[in-house]
Design a protein around this motif. Structure first.
Motif, PDB file in Angstrom:
ATOM      1  N   GLY A 112       0.794  -1.222   0.000  1.00 24.30           N
ATOM      2  CA  GLY A 112       0.000   0.000   0.000  1.00 24.30           C
ATOM      3  C   GLY A 112       0.821   1.264   0.000  1.00 24.30           C
ATOM      4  N   GLY A 113       2.106   1.162   0.373  1.00 23.63           N
ATOM      5  CA  GLY A 113       2.946   2.353   0.412  1.00 23.63           C
ATOM      6  C   GLY A 113       3.121   2.904   1.808  1.00 23.63           C
ATOM      7  N   SER A 114       4.098   3.759   1.962  1.00 27.34           N
ATOM      8  CA  SER A 114       4.450   4.297   3.273  1.00 27.34           C
ATOM      9  C   SER A 114       3.319   5.086   3.910  1.00 27.34           C
ATOM     10  CB  SER A 114       5.693   5.191   3.147  1.00 27.34           C
ATOM     11  OG  SER A 114       6.795   4.454   2.684  1.00 27.34           O
ATOM     12  N   GLY A 115       2.657   5.925   3.105  1.00 28.74           N
ATOM     13  CA  GLY A 115       1.560   6.726   3.647  1.00 28.74           C
ATOM     14  C   GLY A 115       0.441   5.863   4.193  1.00 28.74           C
ATOM     15  N   VAL A 116       0.160   4.766   3.496  1.00 24.46           N
ATOM     16  CA  VAL A 116      -0.882   3.836   3.947  1.00 24.46           C
ATOM     17  C   VAL A 116      -0.463   3.170   5.251  1.00 24.46           C
ATOM     18  CG1 VAL A 116      -2.051   1.658   3.420  1.00 24.46           C
ATOM     19  CG2 VAL A 116      -1.817   3.415   1.658  1.00 24.46           C
ATOM     20  N   GLY A 117       0.798   2.740   5.330  1.00 24.43           N
ATOM     21  CA  GLY A 117       1.270   2.091   6.551  1.00 24.43           C
ATOM     22  C   GLY A 117       1.175   2.996   7.755  1.00 24.43           C
ATOM     23  N   ILE A 118       1.588   4.247   7.603  1.00 24.21           N
ATOM     24  CA  ILE A 118       1.536   5.209   8.706  1.00 24.21           C
ATOM     25  C   ILE A 118       0.089   5.479   9.116  1.00 24.21           C
ATOM     26  CG2 ILE A 118       1.975   7.621   9.308  1.00 24.21           C
ATOM     27  CD1 ILE A 118       4.529   7.391   7.535  1.00 24.21           C
ATOM     28  N   LYS A 119      -0.773   5.677   8.138  1.00 22.94           N
ATOM     29  CA  LYS A 119      -2.181   5.977   8.419  1.00 22.94           C
ATOM     30  C   LYS A 119      -2.880   4.794   9.088  1.00 22.94           C
ATOM     31  CE  LYS A 119      -6.261   7.983   6.153  1.00 22.94           C
ATOM     32  NZ  LYS A 119      -7.299   7.010   6.503  1.00 22.94           N
ATOM     33  N   GLN A 120      -2.635   3.600   8.563  1.00 20.94           N
ATOM     34  CA  GLN A 120      -3.347   2.439   9.100  1.00 20.94           C
ATOM     35  C   GLN A 120      -2.898   2.093  10.510  1.00 20.94           C
ATOM     36  OE1 GLN A 120      -3.236  -0.810   6.267  1.00 20.94           O
ATOM     37  NE2 GLN A 120      -4.930   0.064   5.093  1.00 20.94           N
ATOM     38  N   VAL A 121      -1.594   2.201  10.783  1.00 21.33           N
ATOM     39  CA  VAL A 121      -1.165   1.920  12.157  1.00 21.33           C
ATOM     40  C   VAL A 121      -1.651   3.024  13.088  1.00 21.33           C
ATOM     41  CG1 VAL A 121       1.124   3.061  12.159  1.00 21.33           C
ATOM     42  CG2 VAL A 121       0.738   1.017  13.535  1.00 21.33           C
ATOM     43  N   GLY A 122      -1.655   4.258  12.600  1.00 18.38           N
ATOM     44  CA  GLY A 122      -2.130   5.369  13.424  1.00 18.38           C
ATOM     45  C   GLY A 122      -3.599   5.254  13.767  1.00 18.38           C
ATOM     46  N   GLU A 123      -4.377   4.664  12.864  1.00 18.19           N
ATOM     47  CA  GLU A 123      -5.818   4.499  13.092  1.00 18.19           C
ATOM     48  C   GLU A 123      -6.146   3.171  13.766  1.00 18.19           C
ATOM     49  OE1 GLU A 123      -7.562   5.080   9.255  1.00 18.19           O
ATOM     50  OE2 GLU A 123      -7.358   7.273   9.351  1.00 18.19           O
ATOM     51  N   GLY A 124      -5.122   2.404  14.112  1.00 14.70           N
ATOM     52  CA  GLY A 124      -5.342   1.153  14.818  1.00 14.70           C
ATOM     53  C   GLY A 124      -5.802   0.007  13.946  1.00 14.70           C
ATOM     54  N   LEU A 125      -5.650   0.132  12.625  1.00 10.94           N
ATOM     55  CA  LEU A 125      -6.095  -0.926  11.722  1.00 10.94           C
ATOM     56  C   LEU A 125      -5.070  -2.045  11.603  1.00 10.94           C
ATOM     57  CD1 LEU A 125      -7.592   1.322   8.886  1.00 10.94           C
ATOM     58  CD2 LEU A 125      -8.806   0.183  10.749  1.00 10.94           C
ATOM     59  N   VAL A 126      -3.808  -1.725  11.854  1.00 12.95           N
ATOM     60  CA  VAL A 126      -2.749  -2.729  11.846  1.00 12.95           C
ATOM     61  C   VAL A 126      -1.870  -2.525  13.078  1.00 12.95           C
ATOM     62  CG1 VAL A 126      -2.719  -2.931   9.324  1.00 12.95           C
ATOM     63  CG2 VAL A 126      -1.183  -1.301  10.452  1.00 12.95           C
ATOM     64  N   ASP A 127      -1.058  -3.521  13.370  1.00 14.55           N
ATOM     65  CA  ASP A 127      -0.175  -3.450  14.539  1.00 14.55           C
ATOM     66  C   ASP A 127       1.151  -2.779  14.221  1.00 14.55           C
ATOM     67  OD1 ASP A 127      -1.848  -5.235  16.370  1.00 14.55           O
ATOM     68  OD2 ASP A 127      -1.552  -6.538  14.628  1.00 14.55           O
ATOM     69  N   ILE A 128       1.624  -2.963  12.981  1.00  9.85           N
ATOM     70  CA  ILE A 128       2.878  -2.365  12.529  1.00  9.85           C
ATOM     71  C   ILE A 128       2.641  -1.726  11.169  1.00  9.85           C
ATOM     72  CG2 ILE A 128       5.254  -2.802  11.787  1.00  9.85           C
ATOM     73  CD1 ILE A 128       5.329  -5.169  13.718  1.00  9.85           C
ATOM     74  N   GLY A 129       3.020  -0.459  11.059  1.00  6.37           N
ATOM     75  CA  GLY A 129       2.915   0.240   9.781  1.00  6.37           C
ATOM     76  C   GLY A 129       4.300   0.536   9.247  1.00  6.37           C
ATOM     77  N   ASN A 130       4.632  -0.023   8.097  1.00  4.99           N
ATOM     78  CA  ASN A 130       5.961   0.162   7.519  1.00  4.99           C
ATOM     79  C   ASN A 130       6.024   1.428   6.677  1.00  4.99           C
ATOM     80  OD1 ASN A 130       7.010  -2.234   8.590  1.00  4.99           O
ATOM     81  ND2 ASN A 130       6.226  -3.443   6.876  1.00  4.99           N
ATOM     82  N   SER A 131       7.178   2.103   6.700  1.00  8.00           N
ATOM     83  CA  SER A 131       7.353   3.291   5.868  1.00  8.00           C
ATOM     84  C   SER A 131       8.792   3.379   5.380  1.00  8.00           C
ATOM     85  CB  SER A 131       6.979   4.574   6.631  1.00  8.00           C
ATOM     86  OG  SER A 131       7.783   4.753   7.782  1.00  8.00           O
ATOM     87  N   GLY A 132       8.927   3.745   4.111  1.00  4.69           N
ATOM     88  CA  GLY A 132      10.241   3.943   3.517  1.00  4.69           C
ATOM     89  C   GLY A 132      10.714   5.365   3.679  1.00  4.69           C
ATOM     90  N   ARG A 133      10.166   6.057   4.611  1.00  6.77           N
ATOM     91  CA  ARG A 133      10.585   7.395   5.004  1.00  6.77           C
ATOM     92  C   ARG A 133      10.298   7.560   6.486  1.00  6.77           C
ATOM     93  NH1 ARG A 133       6.106  10.407   6.113  1.00  6.77           N
ATOM     94  NH2 ARG A 133       4.149   9.911   5.030  1.00  6.77           N
ATOM     95  N   LYS A 134      10.976   8.491   7.112  1.00  5.58           N
ATOM     96  CA  LYS A 134      10.674   8.773   8.508  1.00  5.58           C
ATOM     97  C   LYS A 134       9.344   9.506   8.584  1.00  5.58           C
ATOM     98  CE  LYS A 134      12.517  11.030  12.645  1.00  5.58           C
ATOM     99  NZ  LYS A 134      13.616  11.848  13.198  1.00  5.58           N
ATOM    100  N   PRO A 135       8.420   9.054   9.426  1.00  3.61           N
ATOM    101  CA  PRO A 135       7.169   9.795   9.581  1.00  3.61           C
ATOM    102  C   PRO A 135       7.446  11.247   9.972  1.00  3.61           C
ATOM    103  CG  PRO A 135       6.994   7.654  10.631  1.00  3.61           C
ATOM    104  CD  PRO A 135       8.434   7.819  10.242  1.00  3.61           C
ATOM    105  N   THR A 136       6.596  12.134   9.524  1.00  2.72           N
ATOM    106  CA  THR A 136       6.777  13.545   9.843  1.00  2.72           C
ATOM    107  C   THR A 136       6.483  13.795  11.325  1.00  2.72           C
ATOM    108  OG1 THR A 136       4.475  14.122   9.372  1.00  2.72           O
ATOM    109  CG2 THR A 136       6.031  14.156   7.512  1.00  2.72           C
ATOM    110  N   ASP A 137       6.941  14.931  11.824  1.00  3.54           N
ATOM    111  CA  ASP A 137       6.655  15.296  13.214  1.00  3.54           C
ATOM    112  C   ASP A 137       5.152  15.378  13.454  1.00  3.54           C
ATOM    113  OD1 ASP A 137       9.361  15.445  13.713  1.00  3.54           O
ATOM    114  OD2 ASP A 137       9.479  17.631  13.480  1.00  3.54           O
ATOM    115  N   GLU A 138       4.430  15.845  12.452  1.00  2.00           N
ATOM    116  CA  GLU A 138       2.968  15.950  12.581  1.00  2.00           C
ATOM    117  C   GLU A 138       2.331  14.565  12.689  1.00  2.00           C
ATOM    118  OE1 GLU A 138       4.809  17.497  10.318  1.00  2.00           O
ATOM    119  OE2 GLU A 138       4.630  19.590  10.998  1.00  2.00           O
ATOM    120  N   GLU A 139       2.804  13.620  11.869  1.00  2.00           N
ATOM    121  CA  GLU A 139       2.262  12.260  11.931  1.00  2.00           C
ATOM    122  C   GLU A 139       2.596  11.597  13.263  1.00  2.00           C
ATOM    123  OE1 GLU A 139       2.448  11.000   7.200  1.00  2.00           O
ATOM    124  OE2 GLU A 139       4.257  10.910   8.428  1.00  2.00           O
ATOM    125  N   ILE A 140       3.815  11.806  13.733  1.00  2.00           N
ATOM    126  CA  ILE A 140       4.221  11.216  15.015  1.00  2.00           C
ATOM    127  C   ILE A 140       3.353  11.745  16.145  1.00  2.00           C
ATOM    128  CG2 ILE A 140       6.093  11.074  16.698  1.00  2.00           C
ATOM    129  CD1 ILE A 140       8.052  11.225  14.293  1.00  2.00           C
TER     130      ILE A 140
END
Length: 278
Positions: free
Chosen positions: A71-99
């Motif tokens: 799904g891509g890095s943005g999907v991984g960050i969003k899905q883990v942030g919303e509790g849809l998955v346990d681990i969200g993978n990203s090929g970039r460091k999440p932004t300060d806002e996302e963290i």
């Protein structure tokens, strides 16, 4: 004397083998007594490592199920942030806002390069950074303008949720334009298939995905390989992250720990990435 030396060498070999086997066994010990499902999604560069380790975990512990999606890095960050998955993978460091918004905890376990790639039959083996920018922006439209055949260039790119796209766009294209008629593919694997089947193609992918079916372009005289990424000579590089929402669950914690253990580090290196110690 030769016999004694032979016994000594055999003894040393067996000791090293036992030590290595013990270390690998210990890598999976954290899963003992755990059960349930671990859900992982996000960056596609991570998938070869994740799948290999997940299969071994499930082989050893049948009560554990691990699902892995891209799904891509943005999907991984969003899905883990919303509790849809346990681990969200990203090929970039999440932004300060996302963290801050998701309460993320970050685990960087590998370094990876992103290479411009062409079909193996393409005689163009090297490009300058400026040529790459001009190809992807549409200023250069034919391979003959960079020493190749008289053939229109077919550009492939990734969608904006891709961490691979972000690092290539920032570090290879200097945030320049990408042709609006470029074909968009959803993953590193899809990019490899697209370029491998189109002699006029150019795209980009994780160095860990490059094999004999595509050719990584030499960029400003530097080959896109693990050694040059590790030394810093090849600049189009990024970290591979796995992220959790707050503290990881016991199952997620065990899996993340495996990435830093000897077995995980060996798999990471085998897949063409540079392991990062915790």
């Amino acid at each position: 004397m030769r016999v004694r030396r032979g016994y000594l060498l055999i003894s040393v070999f067996l000791w090293v083998l036992a030590t290595a086997s013990g270390a690998c066994a210990d890598s999976f010990e954290a899963f003992r007594g755990l059960e349930g499902t671990l859900k992982i999604s996000g960056g596609t560069a991570h998938i070869p490592v994740m799948q290999t380790l997940a299969q071994e975990v499930m082989r050893r512990y049948p009560a554990i199920r691990i699902t892995i999606a891209g799904g891509g890095s943005g999907v991984g960050i969003k899905q883990v942030g919303e509790g849809l998955v346990d681990i969200g993978n990203s090929g970039r460091k999440p932004t300060d806002e996302e963290i801050a918004a998701y309460g993320l905890k970050l685990y960087r376990w590998a370094m990876d390069g992103v290479a411009a790639v062409v079909h193996p039959q393409n005689p163009v083996r090297a490009l300058t950074v400026q040529q790459v920018k001009d190809i992807f922006s549409g200023k250069i439209m034919n391979w003959k303008d960079v020493g190749g055949p008289d053939r229109a260039i077919h550009v492939f790119t990734r969608d904006e949720a891709s961490g691979t796209r972000e690092v290539f766009w920032k570090k290879a294209l200097d945030k320049g334009a990408i042709r609006k008629d470029a074909d968009v593919v959803p993953s590193n694997g899809a990019m490899k298939t697209a370029v491998a089947t189109d002699p006029a193609a150019i795209g980009y992918m994780s160095v860990g995905y490059v094999d004999e079916s595509v050719r990584a372009v030499i960029l400003d005289g530097v080959e896109a390989n693990v050694d040059n990424v590790q030394s810093g000579r090849y600049p189009v590089a990024r970290g591979l992250y796995s992220n959790t929402k707050g503290d990881p669950s016991p199952l997620a914690k065990a899996f993340l720990g495996l990435l830093y253990a000897p077995e995980g580090q060996a798999v990471i290196a085998d897949k063409g990435y540079i392991p990062v110690t915790q």
